[in-house]
Write a protein that holds these residues in place. Structure first.
Motif, PDB file in Angstrom:
ATOM      1  N   LYS A  18       7.633  26.544  34.915  1.00  0.00           N
ATOM      2  CA  LYS A  18       6.727  27.658  34.610  1.00  0.00           C
ATOM      3  C   LYS A  18       5.312  27.139  34.356  1.00  0.00           C
ATOM      4  O   LYS A  18       4.324  27.735  34.804  1.00  0.00           O
ATOM      5  N   HIS A  19       5.210  26.011  33.658  1.00  0.00           N
ATOM      6  CA  HIS A  19       3.912  25.391  33.394  1.00  0.00           C
ATOM      7  C   HIS A  19       3.240  24.954  34.691  1.00  0.00           C
ATOM      8  O   HIS A  19       2.041  25.208  34.908  1.00  0.00           O
ATOM      9  N   LYS A  20       4.003  24.303  35.569  1.00  0.00           N
ATOM     10  CA  LYS A  20       3.446  23.832  36.839  1.00  0.00           C
ATOM     11  C   LYS A  20       3.011  24.999  37.719  1.00  0.00           C
ATOM     12  O   LYS A  20       2.041  24.890  38.477  1.00  0.00           O
ATOM     13  N   LEU A  21       3.722  26.127  37.617  1.00  0.00           N
ATOM     14  CA  LEU A  21       3.360  27.317  38.380  1.00  0.00           C
ATOM     15  C   LEU A  21       2.176  28.057  37.754  1.00  0.00           C
ATOM     16  O   LEU A  21       1.667  29.007  38.338  1.00  0.00           O
ATOM     17  N   GLN A  22       1.770  27.605  36.555  1.00  0.00           N
ATOM     18  CA  GLN A  22       0.639  28.199  35.833  1.00  0.00           C
ATOM     19  C   GLN A  22       0.844  29.689  35.562  1.00  0.00           C
ATOM     20  O   GLN A  22      -0.079  30.507  35.692  1.00  0.00           O
ATOM     21  N   ILE A  23       2.068  30.055  35.181  1.00  0.00           N
ATOM     22  CA  ILE A  23       2.389  31.437  34.822  1.00  0.00           C
ATOM     23  C   ILE A  23       2.044  31.645  33.352  1.00  0.00           C
ATOM     24  O   ILE A  23       2.550  30.948  32.478  1.00  0.00           O
ATOM     25  N   ASP A  55       9.778  18.104  39.194  1.00  0.00           N
ATOM     26  CA  ASP A  55       8.835  18.175  40.317  1.00  0.00           C
ATOM     27  C   ASP A  55       9.499  18.818  41.527  1.00  0.00           C
ATOM     28  O   ASP A  55       8.917  19.698  42.178  1.00  0.00           O
ATOM     29  N   MET A  56      10.713  18.371  41.828  1.00  0.00           N
ATOM     30  CA  MET A  56      11.445  18.962  42.946  1.00  0.00           C
ATOM     31  C   MET A  56      11.677  20.455  42.717  1.00  0.00           C
ATOM     32  O   MET A  56      11.534  21.273  43.633  1.00  0.00           O
ATOM     33  N   ALA A  57      12.042  20.802  41.490  1.00  0.00           N
ATOM     34  CA  ALA A  57      12.269  22.211  41.153  1.00  0.00           C
ATOM     35  C   ALA A  57      11.011  23.025  41.377  1.00  0.00           C
ATOM     36  O   ALA A  57      11.060  24.148  41.909  1.00  0.00           O
ATOM     37  N   TYR A  58       9.874  22.472  40.978  1.00  0.00           N
ATOM     38  CA  TYR A  58       8.590  23.159  41.166  1.00  0.00           C
ATOM     39  C   TYR A  58       8.271  23.347  42.652  1.00  0.00           C
ATOM     40  O   TYR A  58       7.866  24.429  43.078  1.00  0.00           O
ATOM     41  N   PHE A  59       8.457  22.294  43.447  1.00  0.00           N
ATOM     42  CA  PHE A  59       8.164  22.388  44.880  1.00  0.00           C
ATOM     43  C   PHE A  59       9.005  23.489  45.537  1.00  0.00           C
ATOM     44  O   PHE A  59       8.501  24.285  46.347  1.00  0.00           O
ATOM     45  N   ARG A  97       6.200  36.299  48.937  1.00  0.00           N
ATOM     46  CA  ARG A  97       4.897  36.968  48.846  1.00  0.00           C
ATOM     47  C   ARG A  97       4.768  37.825  47.585  1.00  0.00           C
ATOM     48  O   ARG A  97       4.302  38.962  47.630  1.00  0.00           O
ATOM     49  N   ILE A  98       5.170  37.250  46.461  1.00  0.00           N
ATOM     50  CA  ILE A  98       5.052  37.958  45.195  1.00  0.00           C
ATOM     51  C   ILE A  98       4.035  37.250  44.304  1.00  0.00           C
ATOM     52  O   ILE A  98       3.690  36.078  44.529  1.00  0.00           O
ATOM     53  N   ASP A  99       3.586  37.953  43.298  1.00  0.00           N
ATOM     54  CA  ASP A  99       2.753  37.360  42.266  1.00  0.00           C
ATOM     55  C   ASP A  99       3.692  36.707  41.253  1.00  0.00           C
ATOM     56  O   ASP A  99       4.534  37.396  40.658  1.00  0.00           O
ATOM     57  N   PRO A 100       3.597  35.404  41.030  1.00  0.00           N
ATOM     58  CA  PRO A 100       4.516  34.738  40.094  1.00  0.00           C
ATOM     59  C   PRO A 100       4.464  35.322  38.686  1.00  0.00           C
ATOM     60  O   PRO A 100       5.425  35.185  37.924  1.00  0.00           O
ATOM     61  N   GLU A 101       3.355  35.981  38.333  1.00  0.00           N
ATOM     62  CA  GLU A 101       3.244  36.600  37.008  1.00  0.00           C
ATOM     63  C   GLU A 101       4.223  37.768  36.846  1.00  0.00           C
ATOM     64  O   GLU A 101       4.460  38.230  35.732  1.00  0.00           O
ATOM     65  N   THR A 102       4.797  38.251  37.959  1.00  0.00           N
ATOM     66  CA  THR A 102       5.743  39.370  37.892  1.00  0.00           C
ATOM     67  C   THR A 102       7.180  38.916  37.695  1.00  0.00           C
ATOM     68  O   THR A 102       8.084  39.753  37.616  1.00  0.00           O
ATOM     69  N   LEU A 103       7.398  37.612  37.600  1.00  0.00           N
ATOM     70  CA  LEU A 103       8.753  37.103  37.356  1.00  0.00           C
ATOM     71  C   LEU A 103       9.179  37.408  35.923  1.00  0.00           C
ATOM     72  O   LEU A 103       8.417  37.215  34.984  1.00  0.00           O
ATOM     73  N   ASP A 104      10.400  37.884  35.769  1.00  0.00           N
ATOM     74  CA  ASP A 104      10.940  38.172  34.442  1.00  0.00           C
ATOM     75  C   ASP A 104      11.724  36.996  33.876  1.00  0.00           C
ATOM     76  O   ASP A 104      11.771  36.806  32.658  1.00  0.00           O
TER      77      ASP A 104
END
Length: 359
Positions: free
Chosen positions: A118-123, A68-72, A82-89
């Motif tokens: 990654k799941h919590k970020l909904q990528i 949870d802390m990692a996600y926050f 200001r990036i789209d998380p879907e662009t993370l490699d």
């Protein structure tokens, strides 16, 4: 034009529960032989504070966990960049104990914390690879090093590097060292950048010593002979750790700075893992001594947050960085063209350092 790795955003999570030194007055401390320490607890705590400079630390709320802390922290880093998380490699999460329930002290690392983040970020992007990095306290710095490799090789454009740790739940309540431990998380977004002149991560160095040092930090049962079960807690040989850090960290940091070709006088900040203020002061002084220079004001080059936040392992350095770039640490700021050093030491035994030029 060459490709470099630069930090474009950062985030952190600092738990809300404050554990002050006075809160330990009711503890029953015993030594490694299982014998009660006869000194008054108030005197033990006072001596501890004099050595470490820790006055209070943060503990994670019972309903939350390390992932949870990692996600926050990751979410905040993504928002500030200001990036789209879907662009993370890549998503690299450094930790050492996984998720640990507050009432069931067992490491849970399946699925990996990186997959949970990654799941919590909904990528949804399957090409965004998520994995964990257990590397002791230097894990987050090592994550930056690995992210830099991916970017330099052309395999990645953007890498999320998170350091998250929950040490309060693996601390033996009867061990004096339990007062050192704290919880928290920090994260950055590393991005590729073409430049004619060097920027971002300039160089790095890592070492691992195991011949005689592997077990300076280890897991073992409680020191208290009447503890209720055989739960494993983190244990450390403080004296050996102190000696190891003084003998390795200054030399490794010097080797890294020398590798960059930068004069020590140009280093604006040294962001160091913080477990013991006295030890860190000795490290920075010895570093400058290796250059045959005297450092009169270590506070200006080595910002410290240990007095309020304690030792939260892999989270220390990224939290420190985030607080500085967001103007939350009085007297410290970073500007384009500043050279800084990230460095850490911990279980393994591992030591690493990075020289970074703020773009």
């Amino acid at each position: 034009m060459r490709v470099y790795s630069i930090i474009i955003g950062s985030g952190k999570y600092i738990p809300t529960l404050i554990q002050k030194n006075e809160d330990f007055y009711s503890r029953d401390f015993v030594n490694e032989k299982g014998l009660k320490i006869e000194k008054p607890v108030a005197d033990i705590v006072q001596k501890f504070q004099e050595i470490t400079d820790i006055r209070e630390r943060r503990y994670l709320s019972p309903e939350l966990n390390t992932s949870d802390m990692a996600y926050f922290a990751a979410k905040e880093a993504i928002e500030t960049s200001r990036i789209d998380p879907e662009t993370l490699d890549y998503i690299i999460v450094a930790h050492n104990f996984g998720d640990i329930l507050h009432d069931n002290i067992k490491s849970d690392m399946v699925p990996t914390l990186a997959s949970r983040v990654k799941h919590k970020l909904q990528i949804s992007n399957p090409d965004c690879v998520a994995y964990d990095l257990p590397f002791g306290c230097p894990g987050w710095v090592q994550g930056l090093i690995q992210g830099n490799y991916y970017i330099k090789s052309g395999d990645a454009k953007r890498v999320l590097v998170v350091g998250s740790e929950n040490l309060s739940r693996i601390a033996d309540p009867h061990d004096i060292d339990s007062m050192i431990y704290s919880d928290g998380a920090g994260a950055v977004i590393l991005e590729s950048k073409e430049s004619e002149t060097p920027i971002g991560i300039l160089c790095h160095k890592t070492r691992t010593d195991t011949l005689n040092e592997a077990h300076f930090l280890k897991m073992d049962i409680s020191y208290h002979p009447e503890f209720e079960d055989n739960t494993l807690f983190m244990k450390m040989n403080g004296r050996k750790l102190y000696e190891y850090a003084l003998n390795t960290v200054p030399a490794l940091v010097k080797a890294t700075i020398d590798k960059s070709g930068i004069d020590i006088s140009k280093i604006k900040k040294v962001l160091i893992h913080q477990a013991n203020a006295k030890m860190d002061e000795a490290i920075i002084q010895r570093l400058f001594k290796l250059y045959e220079k005297k450092l009169d004001d270590s506070a200006s080059i080595m910002p410290m947050i240990i007095s309020k936040l304690g030792n939260n392992s892999v989270a220390t350095v990224p939290i420190l960085y985030d607080k500085i770039v967001k103007g939350e640490l009085k007297g410290h700021q970073l500007a384009s063209g500043d050279y800084i050093v990230f460095t850490s030491v911990g279980a393994g035994m591992n030591v690493n350092a990075i020289v970074y030029l703020v773009p």
